[in-house]
Design a protein around this motif. Structure first.
Motif, PDB file in Angstrom:
ATOM      1  N   SER A 167       0.857  -1.082   0.305  1.00 56.12           N
ATOM      2  CA  SER A 167       0.109   0.126  -0.102  1.00 56.12           C
ATOM      3  C   SER A 167       1.134   1.372  -0.410  1.00 56.12           C
ATOM      4  CB  SER A 167      -0.779  -0.189   0.740  1.00 56.12           C
ATOM      5  OG  SER A 167      -0.108  -0.410   2.190  1.00 56.12           O
ATOM      6  N   LYS A 168       2.094   0.887   0.558  1.00 54.48           N
ATOM      7  CA  LYS A 168       2.691   2.089   0.364  1.00 54.48           C
ATOM      8  C   LYS A 168       3.586   3.145  -0.815  1.00 54.48           C
ATOM      9  CE  LYS A 168       4.513   2.440   5.420  1.00 54.48           C
ATOM     10  NZ  LYS A 168       5.265   1.883   6.344  1.00 54.48           N
ATOM     11  N   ASP A 169       4.018   1.541  -1.574  1.00 51.46           N
ATOM     12  CA  ASP A 169       4.460   1.740  -2.795  1.00 51.46           C
ATOM     13  C   ASP A 169       3.403   2.225  -3.440  1.00 51.46           C
ATOM     14  OD1 ASP A 169       7.283   0.984  -2.332  1.00 51.46           O
ATOM     15  OD2 ASP A 169       6.511  -1.122  -2.878  1.00 51.46           O
ATOM     16  N   LEU A 170       1.885   1.635  -3.394  1.00 54.97           N
ATOM     17  CA  LEU A 170       1.059   2.578  -4.412  1.00 54.97           C
ATOM     18  C   LEU A 170       0.348   4.208  -4.525  1.00 54.97           C
ATOM     19  CD1 LEU A 170      -1.516  -0.249  -3.782  1.00 54.97           C
ATOM     20  CD2 LEU A 170       0.331   0.065  -6.245  1.00 54.97           C
ATOM     21  N   ALA A 171       0.747   4.054  -2.918  1.00 54.20           N
ATOM     22  CA  ALA A 171       0.133   6.292  -2.152  1.00 54.20           C
ATOM     23  C   ALA A 171       1.658   6.887  -2.731  1.00 54.20           C
ATOM     24  CB  ALA A 171       0.192   6.064  -0.669  1.00 54.20           C
ATOM     25  N   SER A 172       2.730   6.177  -2.805  1.00 53.61           N
ATOM     26  CA  SER A 172       3.566   6.613  -3.256  1.00 53.61           C
ATOM     27  C   SER A 172       4.194   7.359  -4.668  1.00 53.61           C
ATOM     28  CB  SER A 172       5.537   6.124  -3.084  1.00 53.61           C
ATOM     29  OG  SER A 172       5.423   5.430  -1.496  1.00 53.61           O
ATOM     30  N   GLU A 173       3.578   6.254  -5.577  1.00 49.21           N
ATOM     31  CA  GLU A 173       2.815   6.114  -6.674  1.00 49.21           C
ATOM     32  C   GLU A 173       2.358   7.253  -7.186  1.00 49.21           C
ATOM     33  OE1 GLU A 173       2.664   3.316  -9.753  1.00 49.21           O
ATOM     34  OE2 GLU A 173       4.108   1.451  -8.381  1.00 49.21           O
ATOM     35  N   LEU A 174       1.037   7.214  -6.149  1.00 44.63           N
ATOM     36  CA  LEU A 174      -0.009   8.108  -6.752  1.00 44.63           C
ATOM     37  C   LEU A 174       0.685   9.700  -6.688  1.00 44.63           C
ATOM     38  CD1 LEU A 174      -3.227   6.935  -4.945  1.00 44.63           C
ATOM     39  CD2 LEU A 174      -2.692   7.419  -7.566  1.00 44.63           C
ATOM     40  N   VAL A 175       1.421   9.703  -5.066  1.00 42.88           N
ATOM     41  CA  VAL A 175       2.072  11.120  -5.214  1.00 42.88           C
ATOM     42  C   VAL A 175       2.910  11.654  -6.768  1.00 42.88           C
ATOM     43  CG1 VAL A 175       3.711  12.665  -4.014  1.00 42.88           C
ATOM     44  CG2 VAL A 175       2.150  10.736  -2.621  1.00 42.88           C
ATOM     45  N   HIS A 176       4.225  10.156  -6.770  1.00 37.75           N
ATOM     46  CA  HIS A 176       4.836  10.395  -7.278  1.00 37.75           C
ATOM     47  C   HIS A 176       4.526  11.711  -9.306  1.00 37.75           C
ATOM     48  CE1 HIS A 176       9.013  10.289  -9.902  1.00 37.75           C
ATOM     49  NE2 HIS A 176       8.177   9.670 -10.679  1.00 37.75           N
ATOM     50  N   TYR A 177       3.276  10.711  -9.569  1.00 39.26           N
ATOM     51  CA  TYR A 177       2.765  11.068 -11.070  1.00 39.26           C
ATOM     52  C   TYR A 177       1.426  12.398 -10.656  1.00 39.26           C
ATOM     53  CZ  TYR A 177       5.180   7.136 -12.842  1.00 39.26           C
ATOM     54  OH  TYR A 177       5.803   6.427 -13.293  1.00 39.26           O
ATOM     55  N   ALA A 178       1.470  12.577  -9.401  1.00 38.32           N
ATOM     56  CA  ALA A 178       0.625  14.268  -8.903  1.00 38.32           C
ATOM     57  C   ALA A 178      -0.905  13.615  -9.296  1.00 38.32           C
ATOM     58  CB  ALA A 178       1.389  15.005 -10.247  1.00 38.32           C
ATOM     59  N   PHE A 179      -0.685  12.763  -8.937  1.00 38.91           N
ATOM     60  CA  PHE A 179      -2.511  12.262  -8.958  1.00 38.91           C
ATOM     61  C   PHE A 179      -2.679  12.611  -7.459  1.00 38.91           C
ATOM     62  CE2 PHE A 179      -1.293   8.901 -11.947  1.00 38.91           C
ATOM     63  CZ  PHE A 179      -1.958   9.734 -12.775  1.00 38.91           C
ATOM     64  N   ILE A 180      -1.994  12.700  -6.490  1.00 31.50           N
ATOM     65  CA  ILE A 180      -2.495  13.022  -4.762  1.00 31.50           C
ATOM     66  C   ILE A 180      -1.532  13.773  -4.843  1.00 31.50           C
ATOM     67  CG2 ILE A 180      -4.510  11.258  -4.379  1.00 31.50           C
ATOM     68  CD1 ILE A 180      -1.995  10.158  -2.597  1.00 31.50           C
ATOM     69  N   SER A 181      -1.849  14.802  -3.686  1.00 31.72           N
ATOM     70  CA  SER A 181      -0.612  15.501  -2.834  1.00 31.72           C
ATOM     71  C   SER A 181       0.231  14.637  -1.826  1.00 31.72           C
ATOM     72  CB  SER A 181      -1.381  17.322  -2.175  1.00 31.72           C
ATOM     73  OG  SER A 181      -2.289  16.101  -0.613  1.00 31.72           O
ATOM     74  N   GLU A 182       1.450  14.776  -1.513  1.00 24.83           N
ATOM     75  CA  GLU A 182       1.902  14.613  -0.586  1.00 24.83           C
ATOM     76  C   GLU A 182       1.361  14.381   0.932  1.00 24.83           C
ATOM     77  OE1 GLU A 182       6.859  14.368   0.730  1.00 24.83           O
ATOM     78  OE2 GLU A 182       5.710  16.225  -0.365  1.00 24.83           O
ATOM     79  N   GLU A 183       0.645  15.499   1.119  1.00 17.99           N
ATOM     80  CA  GLU A 183       0.232  15.605   2.993  1.00 17.99           C
ATOM     81  C   GLU A 183      -0.844  14.147   2.981  1.00 17.99           C
ATOM     82  OE1 GLU A 183       0.738  18.386   0.765  1.00 17.99           O
ATOM     83  OE2 GLU A 183       1.582  19.325   1.898  1.00 17.99           O
ATOM     84  N   ASP A 184      -1.460  13.702   1.704  1.00 19.33           N
ATOM     85  CA  ASP A 184      -2.535  12.737   1.387  1.00 19.33           C
ATOM     86  C   ASP A 184      -2.097  11.124   1.533  1.00 19.33           C
ATOM     87  OD1 ASP A 184      -4.561  14.103   2.019  1.00 19.33           O
ATOM     88  OD2 ASP A 184      -5.172  14.356   0.191  1.00 19.33           O
ATOM     89  N   CYS A 185      -0.347  11.343   1.403  1.00 17.51           N
ATOM     90  CA  CYS A 185       0.169  10.133   1.218  1.00 17.51           C
ATOM     91  C   CYS A 185      -0.629   8.700   2.342  1.00 17.51           C
ATOM     92  CB  CYS A 185       1.321  10.365   0.991  1.00 17.51           C
ATOM     93  SG  CYS A 185       2.156   8.712   0.365  1.00 17.51           S
ATOM     94  N   GLU A 186       0.186   9.600   3.468  1.00 17.01           N
ATOM     95  CA  GLU A 186       0.469   8.771   4.888  1.00 17.01           C
ATOM     96  C   GLU A 186      -1.408   7.724   4.858  1.00 17.01           C
ATOM     97  OE1 GLU A 186       1.378   8.331   9.410  1.00 17.01           O
ATOM     98  OE2 GLU A 186       2.193  10.304   8.066  1.00 17.01           O
TER      99      GLU A 186
END
Length: 509
Positions: free
Chosen positions: A462-481
């Motif tokens: 799940s951490k890798d998936l959330a990090s990819e969403l941040v990397h490709y600018a789909f979500i903000s870094e604040e929402d990653c965790e």
């Protein structure tokens, strides 16, 4: 490079032609999101700014400010390029509800010249100075509750800046650089003023650099030690004291002179009827810098400090944990309650008790109150700790120290700044269970939707998936965790029921 857009000829005349002319698109950002218009705006004078124009954020559909710093010599820019990148990258990390948002920046190289272009939030309702003038013109007086609420918001922003490690000094706080929105939200602009003074020497930028202090009408906002080697956050406290005084009396009379004298400031302070307000403002404008209180201390001054109501504490708790609750939960809950039902009761011996019924609470007023709390109008600063905020050091380095900073900074990339307020997740696996199709439905805080889908393997975390969403600018870094935690829960549920599907919805702040 910044792309130019071909001008359009208008066939209309009069005011209609002028309006169309001002809305004409002159340039676009390299990504196409920001579109510069002809209309000029003024949101606080900052050294080095060649021009500030109205622009459109085509992604969020709101107006923003397009600022430009023009270097007449390319070699001068090359010498400052590293410091400029570090400064702008760090400015994008300053985040506070009472500070004008810094959105984006990029560099534009043309022939022998160079431009730095940056996008900031547009405050359409005007400055505090303009509001005070209108109030005085209408022969009205300042409401004390509004004055306290404004002071609290300004001090909330200053406390945030001063508690960074090292402290960020505003250095240009006046009623012209404080903005007020229609809902009463106060925002401080020109936060980058002092940084620009350090990074952009007067000789390096095109045109004559005008410091705000040179404008005589604002000289009284600046402390006696302003500009000396010893000045620190106390200069902001002095400026805030003058702002608080002007908010209370609407205008400090200059007695026909362009410069507001010390006597006029003293006279304005003495005219305050409330002794606590008088003591409050006088403590801020003390001549000795060391005798002035901090922004955090001022929030505990008797004139501002109050024990927060249970309603406000509950609202902040609700907003901070909104991602745990379904959408429109307030509306749905209030509909399900019996209007005559008793939600609280106080019993008294020998006399009737007091009952608070659900019918006493207006759902519309409650929604508006929660929205105001979310926007930052009612901060819980009385409970704020004095711990430093993790802001990069380069934000507050002096010009001499910044010359030693040579950390290479990559070209700025697009990053998602909007927050996710609602997420729906659905997973479906193939019969073999070797691959799972994940579908995400995201609702952003600007009401726009984003739908994503991908195939995931059993080894994906799940951490890798959330990090990819941040990397490709789909979500903000604040929402990653929070996103990672939610995906982890859903993956665990789903992998316990294979093959099949699962789905859930959560709210994210």
């Amino acid at each position: 490079m910044t792309m130019s857009v071909q001008e359009r000829n208008s066939g209309s005349g009069g005011k209609e032609e002028e309006s169309e002319d001002e809305s004409e698109i002159l340039e676009e950002s390299p990504c196409g999101r920001w579109q510069k218009r002809k209309e000029q705006v003024s949101q606080g004078n900052v050294p080095g700014i060649e021009s500030a124009s109205l622009a459109m954020d085509t992604e969020e559909g709101v107006e923003v400010v397009w600022n430009e710093v023009l270097f007449s010599e390319r070699k001068v820019f090359n010498a400052l390029e590293d410091k400029i990148k570090v400064m702008f990258e760090n400015l994008m990390q300053v985040e506070h509800p009472n500070i004008v948002k810094f959105h984006k920046y990029w560099l534009d190289m043309r022939d022998n010249q160079a431009r730095v272009i940056f996008i900031t939030e547009y405050m359409s309702s005007g400055s505090l100075k303009q509001f005070l003038k209108k109030t005085k013109k209408n022969h009205k007086t300042m409401n004390v509750k509004a004055w306290k609420r404004w002071c609290t918001q300004i001090l909330s922003a200053l406390s945030y800046l001063h508690s960074c490690d090292p402290p960020i000094i505003h250095g240009n706080l006046t009623c012209d650089t404080i903005f007020i929105q229609h809902n009463g939200l106060i925002k401080i602009g020109s936060v980058w003023h002092r940084l620009f003074v350090n990074v952009f020497p007067e000789a390096s930028v095109h045109g004559k650099v005008r410091h705000h202090r040179d404008e005589q009408r604002n000289l009284h906002f600046f402390s006696p030690e302003y500009g000396s080697a010893e000045d620190d956050y106390a200069i902001d406290i002095f400026s805030f004291g003058i702002c608080a005084l002007e908010m209370a009396v609407l205008e400090i009379q200059a007695n026909g002179d362009a410069i507001v004298s010390k006597e006029a400031i003293t006279s304005a302070g003495q005219s305050l009827e409330d002794p606590l307000m008088r003591e409050f403002t006088e403590s801020c404008v003390r001549h000795e810098a060391k005798m002035r209180p901090t922004a955090h201390d001022l929030l505990f001054h008797r004139v501002l400090f109050e024990v927060h109501s249970l309603k406000l504490l509950a609202a902040h708790c609700f907003i901070n944990n909104q991602y745990l609750l379904p959408e429109n939960c307030v509306e749905e809950k209030t509909k399900s309650f019996d209007p005559n039902g008793v939600m609280a009761e106080i019993e008294h011996n020998g006399r009737p008790g007091v009952q608070l019924k659900y019918s006493h609470v207006s759902p519309l007023e409650l929604d508006k109150f929660l929205e105001d709390v979310k926007n930052g109008i009612y901060p819980l600063m009385n409970f704020a700790s004095a711990r430093p905020h993790p802001i990069p050091r380069a934000l507050s380095l002096s010009q001499e120290h910044m010359e030693t900073v040579k950390t290479p900074t990559p070209e700025p990339q697009e990053m998602e700044t909007r927050r996710v307020v609602q997420m729906h997740c659905n997973m479906e696996s193939n019969e073999e269970g070797t691959r799972t199709h994940l579908s995400l439905f995201l609702k952003m805080d600007d009401k726009l939707h984003r739908q994503l889908s991908c195939d995931i393997l059993p080894t994906d975390s799940s951490k890798d998936l959330a990090s990819e969403l941040v990397h490709y600018a789909f979500i903000s870094e604040e929402d990653c965790e929070k996103m990672a935690m939610y995906l982890e829960d859903e993956l665990c549920k789903h992998r316990g029921v294979v093959p099949g599907s699962s789905g859930a919805m959560v709210m994210l702040q």
